[in-house]
Design an enzyme around this catalytic site. Structure first.
Site, short mmCIF file in Angstrom:
data_model
loop_
_atom_site.label_atom_id
_atom_site.label_comp_id
_atom_site.label_asym_id
_atom_site.label_seq_id
_atom_site.Cartn_x
_atom_site.Cartn_y
_atom_site.Cartn_z
N CYS A 1 3.19 0.50 -6.06
CA CYS A 1 4.53 0.45 -5.46
C CYS A 1 4.55 1.23 -4.15
CB CYS A 1 5.53 1.00 -6.46
SG CYS A 1 6.88 1.95 -5.79
N GLU A 2 5.01 0.58 -3.10
CA GLU A 2 4.95 1.24 -1.79
C GLU A 2 6.05 2.28 -1.61
OE1 GLU A 2 5.12 -1.86 1.12
OE2 GLU A 2 7.29 -2.02 1.07
N HIS A 3 6.99 2.32 -2.52
CA HIS A 3 8.06 3.32 -2.40
C HIS A 3 7.66 4.67 -3.02
CE1 HIS A 3 10.92 -0.33 -2.25
NE2 HIS A 3 10.52 0.01 -1.05
N HIS A 4 6.83 4.61 -4.05
CA HIS A 4 6.47 5.84 -4.76
C HIS A 4 4.96 6.07 -4.88
CE1 HIS A 4 10.51 4.69 -6.31
NE2 HIS A 4 10.73 5.99 -6.25
N GLN B 1 7.28 -5.78 -5.78
CA GLN B 1 7.07 -6.97 -6.62
C GLN B 1 7.66 -8.25 -6.02
OE1 GLN B 1 8.10 -6.36 -10.75
NE2 GLN B 1 8.31 -8.55 -11.12
N HIS C 1 7.08 -0.91 -14.02
CA HIS C 1 6.91 -0.02 -12.88
C HIS C 1 6.88 1.43 -13.36
CE1 HIS C 1 7.84 -2.98 -9.56
NE2 HIS C 1 8.07 -3.67 -10.66
N CYS D 1 7.12 4.00 -11.67
CA CYS D 1 8.14 4.81 -10.99
C CYS D 1 9.50 4.68 -11.68
CB CYS D 1 8.24 4.44 -9.51
SG CYS D 1 8.63 2.72 -9.20
#
Ligand code: ZN
Length: 184
Positions: free
Chosen positions: A76-79, A117, A145, A147
């Protein structure tokens, strides 16, 4: 291509930020180890779906082809935490098919990079449309996920579903339902 030296430097800094002693035995090789890991799990950045999807065969008929339960692991590119699960793909050929393993390779190409995703689902569908030019494609991804399950809302076992349809799958409800029944 990942820059392993920069990642090593960053992990050293990250460990210091965590209040760790980077020279203690357990952490000594961690920066290099993490750099090697990222090289592997982000290798899809240097990979092109067109390479997997360009070798096609003439279709005997144009019946729907389904490949379900394609396991994948992504980040995941956010976390920068893993999300993982299964992708299900179906397409209706227009004279051309690809080897079944190529669909799994396509999923891997887009999973092995920093991702979200929704975007991954679209990228898989678009790559198949562009390269194979089928009458239609549908991609469904279900993933857990880390995260979401390890932090924040903490809902272990909850899955995020995304689905994208193109071509005949957008227009033909019956075809879409057949796909959904088959992947259930
Ligand atoms: Zn996340």
């Amino acid at each position: 291509m990942v820059n392993k030296e920069k990642i090593e430097e960053a992990i050293r800094l990250l460990l210091e930020g965590m209040g760790e002693d980077v020279s203690r035995e357990g952490l000594k090789d961690t920066p290099a180890r993490v750099a090697r890991m990222y090289e592997e799990i982000l290798s899809g950045m240097d990979d092109f779906a067109s390479e997997h999807l360009s070798k096609t065969f003439t279709a005997e008929n144009n019946e729907m082809v389904i490949e379900k339960d394609i396991l994948f692991y992504s980040t995941c590119e956010h976390h920068l935490m893993p999300f993982y699960g299964k992708a299900h793909i179906a397409y209706v050929p227009d004279g051309k098919v690809v080897g079944i393993s190529k669909l799994a390779r396509t999923v891997e190409t887009f999973a092995r990079r920093l991702q979200i995703q929704e975007k991954m689902t679209v990228q898989i569908a678009d790559a198949i449309m562009e390269n194979l030019k089928p009458k239609g494609v549908i991609v469904m991804v279900e993933a857990e996920h880390m995260c979401m399950t390890m932090r924040g809302v903490k809902k272990p076992g909850s899955r995020t579903m995304t689905m994208i349809s193109r071509g005949v799958f957008e227009e033909d409800e019956k075809l879409k339902r057949t796909f959904l029944d088959l992947v259930k």
